[in-house]
Design a protein around this motif. Structure first.
Motif, PDB file in Angstrom:
ATOM      1  N   ALA A   1       0.806  -1.228   0.000  1.00 25.06           N
ATOM      2  CA  ALA A   1       0.000   0.000   0.000  1.00 25.06           C
ATOM      3  C   ALA A   1       0.835   1.272   0.000  1.00 25.06           C
ATOM      4  N   GLY A   2       2.134   1.162   0.338  1.00 24.40           N
ATOM      5  CA  GLY A   2       3.006   2.328   0.276  1.00 24.40           C
ATOM      6  C   GLY A   2       3.074   3.111   1.580  1.00 24.40           C
ATOM      7  N   SER A   3       3.547   4.368   1.484  1.00 24.05           N
ATOM      8  CA  SER A   3       3.785   5.210   2.650  1.00 24.05           C
ATOM      9  C   SER A   3       2.501   5.851   3.163  1.00 24.05           C
ATOM     10  N   ILE A   4       2.505   6.157   4.462  1.00 18.84           N
ATOM     11  CA  ILE A   4       1.388   6.872   5.084  1.00 18.84           C
ATOM     12  C   ILE A   4       1.851   8.304   5.319  1.00 18.84           C
ATOM     13  N   LEU A   5       1.567   9.197   4.374  1.00 17.48           N
ATOM     14  CA  LEU A   5       2.093  10.560   4.419  1.00 17.48           C
ATOM     15  C   LEU A   5       1.663  11.302   5.681  1.00 17.48           C
ATOM     16  N   MET A   6       0.438  11.079   6.119  1.00 20.49           N
ATOM     17  CA  MET A   6      -0.059  11.762   7.312  1.00 20.49           C
ATOM     18  C   MET A   6       0.832  11.504   8.514  1.00 20.49           C
TER      19      MET A   6
ATOM     20  N   PRO B   1      -8.246   0.872   6.541  1.00 19.40           N
ATOM     21  CA  PRO B   1      -7.966   1.238   5.141  1.00 19.40           C
ATOM     22  C   PRO B   1      -6.694   0.596   4.589  1.00 19.40           C
ATOM     23  N   MET B   2      -5.649   0.448   5.409  1.00 12.38           N
ATOM     24  CA  MET B   2      -4.410  -0.156   4.927  1.00 12.38           C
ATOM     25  C   MET B   2      -4.608  -1.624   4.559  1.00 12.38           C
TER      26      MET B   2
ATOM     27  N   GLU C   1      -0.111  -9.171  -2.602  1.00 13.73           N
ATOM     28  CA  GLU C   1       1.229  -9.738  -2.668  1.00 13.73           C
ATOM     29  C   GLU C   1       1.420 -10.631  -1.459  1.00 13.73           C
ATOM     30  N   LYS C   2       1.837 -11.856  -1.699  1.00 12.12           N
ATOM     31  CA  LYS C   2       1.883 -12.838  -0.614  1.00 12.12           C
ATOM     32  C   LYS C   2       3.035 -12.576   0.350  1.00 12.12           C
ATOM     33  N   ILE C   3       4.153 -12.026  -0.140  1.00 14.25           N
ATOM     34  CA  ILE C   3       5.245 -11.648   0.750  1.00 14.25           C
ATOM     35  C   ILE C   3       5.070 -10.164   1.050  1.00 14.25           C
ATOM     36  N   ASN C   4       4.471  -9.878   2.180  1.00 12.56           N
ATOM     37  CA  ASN C   4       4.044  -8.520   2.496  1.00 12.56           C
ATOM     38  C   ASN C   4       4.499  -8.174   3.922  1.00 12.56           C
ATOM     39  N   PHE C   5       4.839  -6.931   4.148  1.00  7.39           N
ATOM     40  CA  PHE C   5       5.215  -6.503   5.490  1.00  7.39           C
ATOM     41  C   PHE C   5       4.893  -5.030   5.669  1.00  7.39           C
ATOM     42  N   THR C   6       4.748  -4.643   6.930  1.00  7.72           N
ATOM     43  CA  THR C   6       4.557  -3.241   7.294  1.00  7.72           C
ATOM     44  C   THR C   6       5.720  -2.809   8.177  1.00  7.72           C
ATOM     45  N   ARG C   7       6.172  -1.595   7.952  1.00 16.68           N
ATOM     46  CA  ARG C   7       7.248  -1.016   8.751  1.00 16.68           C
ATOM     47  C   ARG C   7       6.635  -0.041   9.744  1.00 16.68           C
ATOM     48  N   PHE C   8       7.065  -0.140  10.995  1.00 20.13           N
ATOM     49  CA  PHE C   8       6.558   0.713  12.062  1.00 20.13           C
ATOM     50  C   PHE C   8       7.703   1.546  12.632  1.00 20.13           C
ATOM     51  N   TYR C   9       7.382   2.771  13.026  1.00 31.07           N
ATOM     52  CA  TYR C   9       8.315   3.595  13.782  1.00 31.07           C
ATOM     53  C   TYR C   9       7.965   3.514  15.262  1.00 31.07           C
ATOM     54  N   ILE C  10       8.989   3.408  16.112  1.00 32.24           N
ATOM     55  CA  ILE C  10       8.812   3.542  17.555  1.00 32.24           C
ATOM     56  C   ILE C  10       9.152   4.984  17.894  1.00 32.24           C
ATOM     57  N   LEU C  11       8.198   5.688  18.481  1.00 40.29           N
ATOM     58  CA  LEU C  11       8.331   7.124  18.720  1.00 40.29           C
ATOM     59  C   LEU C  11       8.581   7.434  20.186  1.00 40.29           C
TER      60      LEU C  11
ATOM     61  N   LYS D   1      29.549   8.250   1.519  1.00 37.52           N
ATOM     62  CA  LYS D   1      29.303   6.807   1.517  1.00 37.52           C
ATOM     63  C   LYS D   1      28.208   6.424   2.520  1.00 37.52           C
ATOM     64  N   LEU D   2      27.170   7.256   2.562  1.00 32.31           N
ATOM     65  CA  LEU D   2      25.987   6.959   3.371  1.00 32.31           C
ATOM     66  C   LEU D   2      24.926   6.348   2.464  1.00 32.31           C
ATOM     67  N   ASN D   3      24.289   5.295   2.941  1.00 30.27           N
ATOM     68  CA  ASN D   3      23.334   4.554   2.117  1.00 30.27           C
ATOM     69  C   ASN D   3      21.922   5.090   2.311  1.00 30.27           C
ATOM     70  N   LEU D   4      21.361   5.681   1.281  1.00 31.91           N
ATOM     71  CA  LEU D   4      19.991   6.187   1.330  1.00 31.91           C
ATOM     72  C   LEU D   4      19.030   5.046   1.028  1.00 31.91           C
ATOM     73  N   THR D   5      18.264   4.604   2.043  1.00 30.15           N
ATOM     74  CA  THR D   5      17.364   3.458   1.869  1.00 30.15           C
ATOM     75  C   THR D   5      15.947   3.872   1.512  1.00 30.15           C
ATOM     76  N   LYS D   6      15.594   5.137   1.772  1.00 30.95           N
ATOM     77  CA  LYS D   6      14.265   5.619   1.404  1.00 30.95           C
ATOM     78  C   LYS D   6      14.286   7.129   1.272  1.00 30.95           C
ATOM     79  N   ILE D   7      13.558   7.611   0.268  1.00 33.44           N
ATOM     80  CA  ILE D   7      13.317   9.047   0.139  1.00 33.44           C
ATOM     81  C   ILE D   7      11.838   9.242  -0.138  1.00 33.44           C
ATOM     82  N   GLN D   8      11.213  10.097   0.646  1.00 35.58           N
ATOM     83  CA  GLN D   8       9.771  10.313   0.541  1.00 35.58           C
ATOM     84  C   GLN D   8       9.489  11.809   0.585  1.00 35.58           C
ATOM     85  N   SER D   9       8.848  12.318  -0.465  1.00 32.44           N
ATOM     86  CA  SER D   9       8.430  13.717  -0.436  1.00 32.44           C
ATOM     87  C   SER D   9       7.170  13.843   0.411  1.00 32.44           C
TER      88      SER D   9
END
Length: 276
Positions: free
Chosen positions: A60-65, A107-108, A170-180, A217-225
């Motif tokens: 489903a992608g990123s949750i901009l909110m 919704p997700m 997609e059968k191989i699916n995962f969600t990423r969570f932030y701990i705040l 030599k820093l690895n950018l793993t995600k960029i989100q506008s």
């Protein structure tokens, strides 16, 4: 680790509840919230030690909110966790697919099951606040026409039958969570950071930032506008950056501040490997 109070969106056996237990341990105490905003609000008011919010799903992608909430509440990212997502269509005992007239879920979860839902004719699809509360409504429904898309733990919690297995696109699916966190505590031996940066409105502004990261030599793993609230023509960029040497990361951020309009380090933490 002491028994922290963790604000989560959803209730018992929801994906956020499972994420809290995976990160903090099975005995963790959770504070159930009705929305991501409430999670941030409880944390901001010191009514919880930490908060957990989903930030992106593989399908489903990123949750901009949620990027905007972290920034507006001035919260820090203490860590991350990936949770494999298995989705099933669940109903009361004996209910078959032909009996279902309405499917409810967060919704997700619905967004991750569009192919399955598109093949159903005459079935109403309704968004609800979380998968676990949706399952509770199904359990209490007297008509036997209501079903929920949720994970196996939710089905076990509310004693629901599996109507259809593996309904995710997609059968191989995962969600990423932030701990705040409200504080500025940093994990020992961090390997990853999240940064919000706004470039000057000029040609090559973002390219200059990316060049700095490459040179260091820093690895950018995600960029989100991310749209900036109350400024519809401007965007910030959320960067997730992996590093081996925190000093190199710190020095690069100092350099970037000199070429960016604004820069905020949202958190420095231990990165987690993607699930297989």
């Amino acid at each position: 680790m002491r028994n922290h109070l963790i604000a989560i969106q959803g209730s018992v056996s929801s994906f956020h509840d499972l994420a809290a237990k995976k990160y903090f341990g099975e005995e963790v105490t959770t504070l159930k919230c009705n929305s991501f905003k409430e999670v941030c609000d409880k944390l901001s008011k010191n009514q919880a030690d930490y908060g957990i919010i989903a930030i992106e799903n593989k399908v489903a992608g990123s949750i901009l909110m949620n990027y905007q909430l972290i920034d507006s509440y001035n919260l820090k990212i203490k860590g991350e966790i990936y949770l494999p997502i298995e989705l099933q269509l669940l109903g009361k005992k004996g209910v078959k697919i032909q009996d279902v007239k309405e499917i409810i879920s967060h919704p997700m979860a619905l967004g991750q099951s569009q192919l399955f839902l598109s093949n159903l004719e005459g079935v109403l699809v309704s968004e609800f606040k979380d998968t676990a509360t949706s399952a509770k409504l199904v359990k209490e429904d007297a008509s036997n026409h209501l079903a929920v898309i949720a994970g196996p733990k939710v089905g076990e919690e509310y004693d629901l039958d599996i109507i259809e297995e593996n309904v995710a696109d997609e059968k191989i699916n995962f969600t990423r969570f932030y701990i705040l966190s409200k504080g500025t505590d940093v994990e020992e031996h961090p390997t990853k950071a999240s940064v919000s940066i706004q470039t000057h409105n000029q040609i090559g502004g973002l390219s200059d930032v990316l060049s700095f990261l490459k040179q260091a030599k820093l690895n950018l793993t995600k960029i989100q506008s991310v749209p900036i609230i109350n400024n519809p023509s401007s965007y910030a960029f959320h960067l997730d950056i992996e590093f081996e040497d925190k000093e190199v990361f710190d020095n690069t951020m100092i350099e970037l501040k000199n070429i960016a309009e604004s820069l905020k380090v949202l958190g420095v933490y231990k990165g987690e490997s993607l699930p297989n």
